[in-house]
Write a protein that holds these residues in place. Structure first.
Motif, PDB file in Angstrom:
ATOM      1  N   HIS A 183       2.622   1.673  -3.371  1.00  0.00           N
ATOM      2  CA  HIS A 183       1.644   2.092  -4.386  1.00  0.00           C
ATOM      3  C   HIS A 183       1.294   3.566  -4.218  1.00  0.00           C
ATOM      4  CE1 HIS A 183      -1.480   1.499  -7.353  1.00  0.00           C
ATOM      5  NE2 HIS A 183      -2.396   1.978  -6.533  1.00  0.00           N
ATOM      6  N   GLU A 184       1.091   3.996  -2.989  1.00  0.00           N
ATOM      7  CA  GLU A 184       0.762   5.402  -2.722  1.00  0.00           C
ATOM      8  C   GLU A 184       1.910   6.331  -3.077  1.00  0.00           C
ATOM      9  OE1 GLU A 184      -0.324   5.336   1.376  1.00  0.00           O
ATOM     10  OE2 GLU A 184      -2.342   4.542   1.018  1.00  0.00           O
ATOM     11  N   GLU A 244      -5.549  -6.241  -6.394  1.00  0.00           N
ATOM     12  CA  GLU A 244      -6.246  -4.990  -6.695  1.00  0.00           C
ATOM     13  C   GLU A 244      -5.307  -3.891  -7.166  1.00  0.00           C
ATOM     14  OE1 GLU A 244      -8.321  -4.105  -3.119  1.00  0.00           O
ATOM     15  OE2 GLU A 244      -9.836  -5.678  -3.403  1.00  0.00           O
ATOM     16  N   ILE A 245      -4.035  -3.970  -6.781  1.00  0.00           N
ATOM     17  CA  ILE A 245      -3.092  -2.908  -7.133  1.00  0.00           C
ATOM     18  C   ILE A 245      -1.895  -3.423  -7.940  1.00  0.00           C
ATOM     19  CG2 ILE A 245      -3.725  -1.379  -5.225  1.00  0.00           C
ATOM     20  CD1 ILE A 245      -1.341  -2.421  -3.667  1.00  0.00           C
ATOM     21  N   LYS A 299       5.087   0.616  -8.604  1.00  0.00           N
ATOM     22  CA  LYS A 299       4.243  -0.443  -9.145  1.00  0.00           C
ATOM     23  C   LYS A 299       4.445  -1.717  -8.327  1.00  0.00           C
ATOM     24  CE  LYS A 299       3.796   1.244 -13.871  1.00  0.00           C
ATOM     25  NZ  LYS A 299       3.812   0.866 -15.305  1.00  0.00           N
ATOM     26  N   ARG A 342       0.835  -1.209   0.000  1.00  0.00           N
ATOM     27  CA  ARG A 342       0.000   0.000   0.000  1.00  0.00           C
ATOM     28  C   ARG A 342       0.870   1.259   0.000  1.00  0.00           C
ATOM     29  NH1 ARG A 342      -2.221  -0.906   4.354  1.00  0.00           N
ATOM     30  NH2 ARG A 342      -1.146   0.581   5.707  1.00  0.00           N
TER      31      ARG A 342
END
Length: 312
Positions: free
Chosen positions: A155-156, A187-188, A160, A152
């Motif tokens: 990603h933030e 999901e990411i 990638k 998380r």
């Protein structure tokens, strides 16, 4: 700050010297060898010349010191490899069978491995890729939550996410449990690097083609489908490339998939084409399988291509 980060188990492997020696009888072993799927990935990325970092934990013991020493020798940022005084470094005992199967006896959940430190958000600011393995998601809630947090934050920060399903349905209670555990990463995820069977489990499909299409439809940008000695297929919405493998004699297949992952991620980070990424990944995977010890086959780019060609 490292550009390629991985998170999860940093352990040692101890393996049977002979094929078809079961683990429930006395016998001889080789090792210990530095190991852990995300750790092997990180070591290979470092040897391919990228700035790398690892989030993990070891015990305050000889095995842990060996793991950290290996990382530091290859230039891996170990700022967030914790040393847990009251617990031992995780380990896995493994034996190989003549039909190509393996059997593992893990001592990870009750070890230091799952006590992941929590790097601050700013440590991820230079991260271009963060790599997660299904084996880490299978190693208990503590490690799983640590992987979710790292993914998380990366990603933030604009990084990638690459994901090797490396599935352990038997540790999670079945295929539906696997999908639930993998969902926060899927999901990411921008890149997924599965075998055909893993892709099918993730997507509840019955063919590799349908599975890859389902992954892309779900938001994944690239699927790098592993095909063992046959190489790989790299697929995006606009392109599909088959890349021939380097068929080597597999002395120890443990870690070959992780080295493949590293080659592919490094290739993408360098702006290589899908075909070039596949060639680098195949060479790293083949070279790793030709050496005993899960991390002993991690090589530089020139060494990996040379060994893969010599052995094939």
């Amino acid at each position: 700050m490292p550009e390629i980060i991985s998170v999860g188990e940093l352990i040692v492997d101890v393996m049977r010297m002979k094929v078809d020696d079961p683990l429930d009888e006395p016998g001889t072993f080789a090792g210990p060898f530095p190991s852990g799927a995300p750790a092997i990935f990180t070591d290979q990325c470092a040897l391919l010349g990228r700035s790398t970092g690892f989030i993990g934990a070891v015990g305050d013991d000889d095995f842990g010191r060996m793991d950290i020493r290996r990382f530091e020798a290859h230039g891996v940022d170990t700022s967030y490899v914790a040393v847990v005084e009251e617990l031992s470094t995780g380990c896995a005992f493994v034996t190989y069978f003549s039909d190509g199967s393996r059997r593992f006896l893990f001592h990870i959940g009750n070890s230091a491995a799952s006590h992941l430190p929590e790097p601050p958000p700013e440590w991820f600011e230079g991260c271009r890729w963060l790599h997660v393995c299904g084996s880490s998601l299978s190693a208990g809630e503590r490690m799983r939550e640590g992987c979710y947090r790292a993914a998380r934050l990366a990603h933030e920060a604009g990084g990638k996410i690459s994901f090797d399903p490396n599935l352990r349905p038997e540790l999670l209670g079945g295929e539906e449990a696997v999908r639930q555990v993998c969902a926060p990463i899927m999901e990411i995820a921008s890149l997924v690097l599965p075998s055909a069977s893993e892709a099918e489990v993730l997507t509840k499909t019955s063919t590799a083609e349908d599975a890859c299409r389902a992954l892309l439809d779900g938001g994944v940008e690239i699927v790098a489908l592993k095909r063992g000695a046959e190489g790989c297929v790299a697929i995006t919405e606009d392109e599909q490339v088959e890349v021939a493998g380097y068929p080597v004699e597999a002395v120890d297949p443990t870690g070959a998939g992780d080295c493949f992952d590293a080659g592919f991620v490094v290739g993408l980070s360098e702006g290589l084409s899908l075909e070039e990424c596949g060639r680098l990944a195949n060479a790293c995977g083949a070279a790793a399988a030709a050496v005993r010890g899960p991390m002993e086959g991690s090589l530089t780019r020139q060494e990996a291509f040379a060994r893969a060609r010599i052995e094939s």
